[in-house]
Design an enzyme around this catalytic site. Structure first.
Site, mmCIF file in Angstrom:
data_model
loop_
_atom_site.group_PDB
_atom_site.id
_atom_site.type_symbol
_atom_site.label_atom_id
_atom_site.label_comp_id
_atom_site.label_asym_id
_atom_site.label_seq_id
_atom_site.Cartn_x
_atom_site.Cartn_y
_atom_site.Cartn_z
ATOM 1 N N CYS A 1 1.041 -1.561 -0.273
ATOM 2 C CA CYS A 1 -0.031 -0.218 0.253
ATOM 3 C C CYS A 1 1.460 1.112 0.059
ATOM 4 C CB CYS A 1 -0.548 0.314 0.819
ATOM 5 S SG CYS A 1 -2.208 -1.206 1.192
ATOM 6 N N GLU B 1 16.795 -18.475 -7.599
ATOM 7 C CA GLU B 1 16.220 -16.809 -7.820
ATOM 8 C C GLU B 1 15.591 -17.049 -9.109
ATOM 9 O OE1 GLU B 1 15.440 -14.499 -6.762
ATOM 10 O OE2 GLU B 1 15.966 -13.140 -7.511
ATOM 11 N N LYS C 1 5.586 -4.303 -4.218
ATOM 12 C CA LYS C 1 7.077 -4.262 -3.657
ATOM 13 C C LYS C 1 6.657 -3.728 -2.277
ATOM 14 C CE LYS C 1 11.247 -3.898 -5.345
ATOM 15 N NZ LYS C 1 11.760 -5.038 -6.449
ATOM 16 N N LYS D 1 11.932 -15.667 -10.532
ATOM 17 C CA LYS D 1 12.165 -14.629 -11.131
ATOM 18 C C LYS D 1 11.492 -14.855 -12.778
ATOM 19 C CE LYS D 1 13.274 -11.303 -9.802
ATOM 20 N NZ LYS D 1 14.181 -11.749 -8.519
ATOM 21 N N HIS E 1 14.852 -37.956 -6.949
ATOM 22 C CA HIS E 1 14.163 -37.937 -5.626
ATOM 23 C C HIS E 1 12.799 -37.562 -5.313
ATOM 24 C CE1 HIS E 1 17.558 -39.118 -3.155
ATOM 25 N NE2 HIS E 1 17.992 -38.082 -3.753
ATOM 26 N N TRP F 1 -2.865 -2.693 -2.016
ATOM 27 C CA TRP F 1 -2.817 -4.164 -2.071
ATOM 28 C C TRP F 1 -3.621 -4.912 -0.693
ATOM 29 C CZ3 TRP F 1 -0.755 -8.506 0.771
ATOM 30 C CH2 TRP F 1 -0.342 -9.905 0.429
ATOM 31 N N GLU G 1 7.254 -15.650 -11.270
ATOM 32 C CA GLU G 1 6.895 -14.382 -10.691
ATOM 33 C C GLU G 1 6.522 -13.203 -11.435
ATOM 34 O OE1 GLU G 1 8.717 -11.941 -7.479
ATOM 35 O OE2 GLU G 1 10.238 -12.386 -8.443
ATOM 36 N N ASN H 1 -1.554 1.892 5.878
ATOM 37 C CA ASN H 1 -1.029 0.925 4.876
ATOM 38 C C ASN H 1 -0.685 0.142 6.408
ATOM 39 O OD1 ASN H 1 1.272 -0.915 4.243
ATOM 40 N ND2 ASN H 1 2.479 0.900 4.617
ATOM 41 N N GLY H 2 -0.974 -1.022 6.268
ATOM 42 C CA GLY H 2 -0.712 -2.849 7.051
ATOM 43 C C GLY H 2 -1.418 -3.135 7.928
ATOM 44 N N ARG I 1 3.664 -0.543 -4.466
ATOM 45 C CA ARG I 1 3.600 -0.766 -3.266
ATOM 46 C C ARG I 1 2.014 -1.885 -3.373
ATOM 47 N NH1 ARG I 1 6.992 1.195 -0.246
ATOM 48 N NH2 ARG I 1 5.907 1.330 1.997
HETATM 49 C C1 F6R Z 1 10.732 -10.964 -6.004
HETATM 50 C C2 F6R Z 1 10.758 -10.357 -5.297
HETATM 51 C C3 F6R Z 1 10.789 -10.355 -3.296
HETATM 52 C C4 F6R Z 1 11.315 -9.450 -2.517
HETATM 53 C C5 F6R Z 1 10.796 -10.083 -1.294
HETATM 54 C C6 F6R Z 1 11.785 -9.237 -0.167
HETATM 55 O O1 F6R Z 1 11.235 -10.355 -7.487
HETATM 56 O O2 F6R Z 1 10.894 -9.119 -5.303
HETATM 57 O O3 F6R Z 1 10.341 -11.655 -3.643
HETATM 58 O O4 F6R Z 1 12.414 -10.268 -3.078
HETATM 59 O O5 F6R Z 1 9.852 -9.546 -1.248
HETATM 60 O O6 F6R Z 1 11.496 -7.855 -0.138
HETATM 61 P P1 F6R Z 1 12.764 -7.231 0.755
HETATM 62 O O7 F6R Z 1 14.005 -7.427 -0.255
HETATM 63 O O8 F6R Z 1 12.478 -5.507 0.368
HETATM 64 O O9 F6R Z 1 12.838 -7.542 1.393
#
Ligand code: F6R
Length: 590
Positions: free
Chosen positions: A2, A468, A585, A472, A491, A71, A475, A97-98, A28
């Site tokens: 948010c 990772e 984010k 990528k 396995h 969000w 998502e 936010n929260g 966000r």
């Molecule tokens: C993946 C991604 C998320 C963040 C995770 C942690 O591309 O962006 O998996 O890595 O939410 O976020 P931070 O690094 O902000 O703690």
């Protein structure tokens, strides 16, 4: 999660300023958006489910207001659940936010005493609580009413209340971020300094439990705990419009992928001192723990491999949300190293707070300066990667890997080797993002875009890279991609391999090569389309993505083709790589 933004000032076009700032904060949360302005004796609100896009808020001129990008947590993605929310009288509006953990009980009580609710959100209770707190004395100081209300809320929350009678915004926060901005045309509040670019010259990060009142006559801060007034600690806003714009790129994801060489050049050239301090903390501790979530957790896992192989140190690794189930080992001689792009991830902050309670030292690798984690840590290394505006983390990931590689070498007394490896990695990234490589990845993306699943294998240092890479791809493109340790293949997971299933194989020039090629062969024998990511081709690869050999810095180079592949798959599937569905984010909720 948010985004929130408030404005009080001289500009009558408050609604436009707020809506424009929300576009910058939309990463966000982009389920819905809303703006409220206080004008003509009442509060006008425009709010809608969906993204802001080119929306225009049909609002009257007003020099005070605020907005929110959501969000969703409590209540579906609807216009009614979008913020802001009003109290029953229409005097107060609220953005939040929260998560208010105890909202159910509060809402039941408010309903029983006759309050009318218009949404399913937890946030709306705040507006009604403020209404109640002001009911006996409408001239009561709003600060004291909000202080009383905030004390009733459990959880990690940031709130702003707009009072249309006294024309002020009152804000308070616990962990969820709020930044106060001051510019020539007014005062601002935002959940991210990024949104203040172009408006504020000076910023102050609100402390937990610090309250702010913004009105046309200025800003005042108080402690919510004691009620004592506090002077703002303004510092210059150093972000510029360049940091926040797309420039020549169509999306932030590709822009940020391309920024990685520059970020790593900076780390390699300027991070000796902080890296030495981090290494000293690890050396002095009796037990070090790397903690992160999502992509940051894979950087943390890579770190545990790097410390093991380069420095012969056991540095534990835990994902943020699991830390509390393993925190029993933490003592006042432990070191917790928290990794986070945003510095606001609730799972990581919770881990850090728990470790602090046990007396542990906290180090942090954080990209957003002034963020909660940055301020909570005893020692914080800024990643210096610049704003990451794509919801996916790319450059912050490789920045964390670079710092951990340097710290591992520093512990081993060989920091100069890390620097050399980083320069090789930087060259390797330059090659990986060059037009020829990008075209190759685009062609491979076109070959696999129709597939439902992809499997990705790596061993040793390449195991976290496989995890990772899978994150990528899935998502951003919604293709189910699963990364796993190459040895685990037989396995169970191999049961899922069918004719044409893409199998990405990380095969660096290290001790894992022979075994990982065997794994690739086992998949190919069952029909998989093998895609090798390696400095050296092999006949068992159906597709080959050449990458530079950067030794122990190879994870930094090898992840680049996966970032690009995810990006290209998203484009081929007609998706917005910067804002994948359901994500946001800064995951500030648990
Ligand atoms: C993946 C991604 C998320 C963040 C995770 C942690 O591309 O962006 O998996 O890595 O939410 O976020 P931070 O690094 O902000 O703690």
């Amino acid at each position: 999660m948010c985004g929130i933004f408030g404005y009080v000032g001289a500009n009558q076009a408050g609604g436009d300023i707020i809506l424009d700032a929300l576009r910058k904060l939309e990463y966000r949360g982009y389920d819905s958006w809303g703006v409220a302005v206080g004008a003509n004796g009442h509060i006008d609100i425009a709010k809608h489910a969906g993204r802001i896009g080119d929306a225009v808020a049909e609002l009257p001129d007003a020099p005070i207001g605020f907005g929110h990008t959501r969000w969703a947590t409590h209540g579906g993605v609807t216009d009614a659940n979008a913020h802001p929310h009003l109290d029953c009288t229409g005097r107060f509006a609220v953005i939040h936010n929260g998560i208010i953990e105890n909202f159910r009980g509060i809402k039941d009580r408010l309903l029983a005493s006759g309050h009318q609710f218009h949404s399913e959100t937890d946030s709306e209770v705040i507006a009604h609580l403020v209404e109640e707190a002001m009911a006996d004395d409408p001239n009561r100081d709003l600060i004291s009413a909000v202080r009383e209300v905030f004390a009733q809320l459990r959880g990690l929350n940031a709130i702003i209340v707009l009072d249309n009678r006294t024309h002020q915004l009152t804000a308070v926060k616990n962990v969820s971020p709020l930044v106060l901005g001051q510019g020539t045309k007014g005062l601002y509040l935002a959940s991210d300094a990024l949104a203040l670019v172009g408006h504020a010259d000076r910023i102050h990060y609100l402390e937990d439990g610090q309250m702010a009142r913004l009105a046309s006559d200025g800003v005042t801060l108080w402690s919510a705990e004691t009620g004592a007034s506090q002077p703002p600690d303004f510092q210059p806003l150093t972000l510029t419009a360049n940091d926040t714009s797309l420039g020549i790129y169509p999306h932030f994801m590709i822009k940020e992928i391309h920024e990685q060489p520059e970020v790593l050049r900076n780390i390699s050239s300027h991070y000796s001192e902080p890296v030495k301090e981090l290494a000293a903390l690890i050396r002095e501790s009796y037990g070090s723990f790397l903690v992160g979530s999502g992509t940051a957790s894979y950087a943390a896992l890579s770190g545990s491999y790097l410390f093991s192989r380069i420095a012969r140190r056991h540095v534990n690794f835990t994902v943020g949300s699991e830390f509390k189930y393993q925190e029993h080992f933490i003592t006042d001689r432990s070191l917790v190293i928290a990794l986070s792009q945003s510095g606001e991830t609730a799972d990581v902050i919770e881990s850090v707070l728990a470790a602090k309670q046990r007396g542990a030292k906290i180090a942090a690798l954080v990209n957003v300066k002034g963020s909660t984690l940055d301020r909570l840590a005893d020692f914080s290394i800024p990643l210096g990667a610049g704003p990451e505006q794509c919801v996916l983390s790319t450059k912050a990931y490789t920045a964390k890997l670079a710092i951990l590689l340097m710290a591992a070498h520093e512990l081993n007394g060989s920091l100069h080797v890390a620097r050399e490896l980083l320069w090789q990695a930087i060259d390797g990234i330059e090659q990986a993002i060059a037009p020829d490589s990008a075209n190759l990845i685009r062609a491979i993306a076109a070959r696999i875009v129709q597939r439902e699943h992809a499997f990705i294998i790596g061993r040793g240092l390449s195991y976290p890279t496989a995890l990772e890479a899978a994150l990528k791809i899935k998502e951003v493109s919604y293709m189910h991609a699963e990364g796993f340790a190459g040895g685990e293949l037989k396995h169970g997971v191999i049961a899922l391999v069918e004719q044409g299933t893409p199998a990405i194989v990380f095969s660096p020039n290290d001790e894992t090569r022979d075994d990982i090629l065997s794994g690739a062969m086992e998949m190919r024998s069952r029909g998989a389309l093998t895609i090798g990511v390696s400095p050296v081709n092999d006949q068992i690869f159906d597709e080959f993505i050449p990458v530079a050999d950067a030794g122990d810095a190879s994870p930094i180079v090898n992840v680049i083709p996966a970032q690009l592949l995810g990006y290209e798959l998203a484009l081929l599937r007609g998706l917005d790589p910067d804002k994948p569905r359901n994500l946001a984010k800064s995951v500030t909720v648990k």
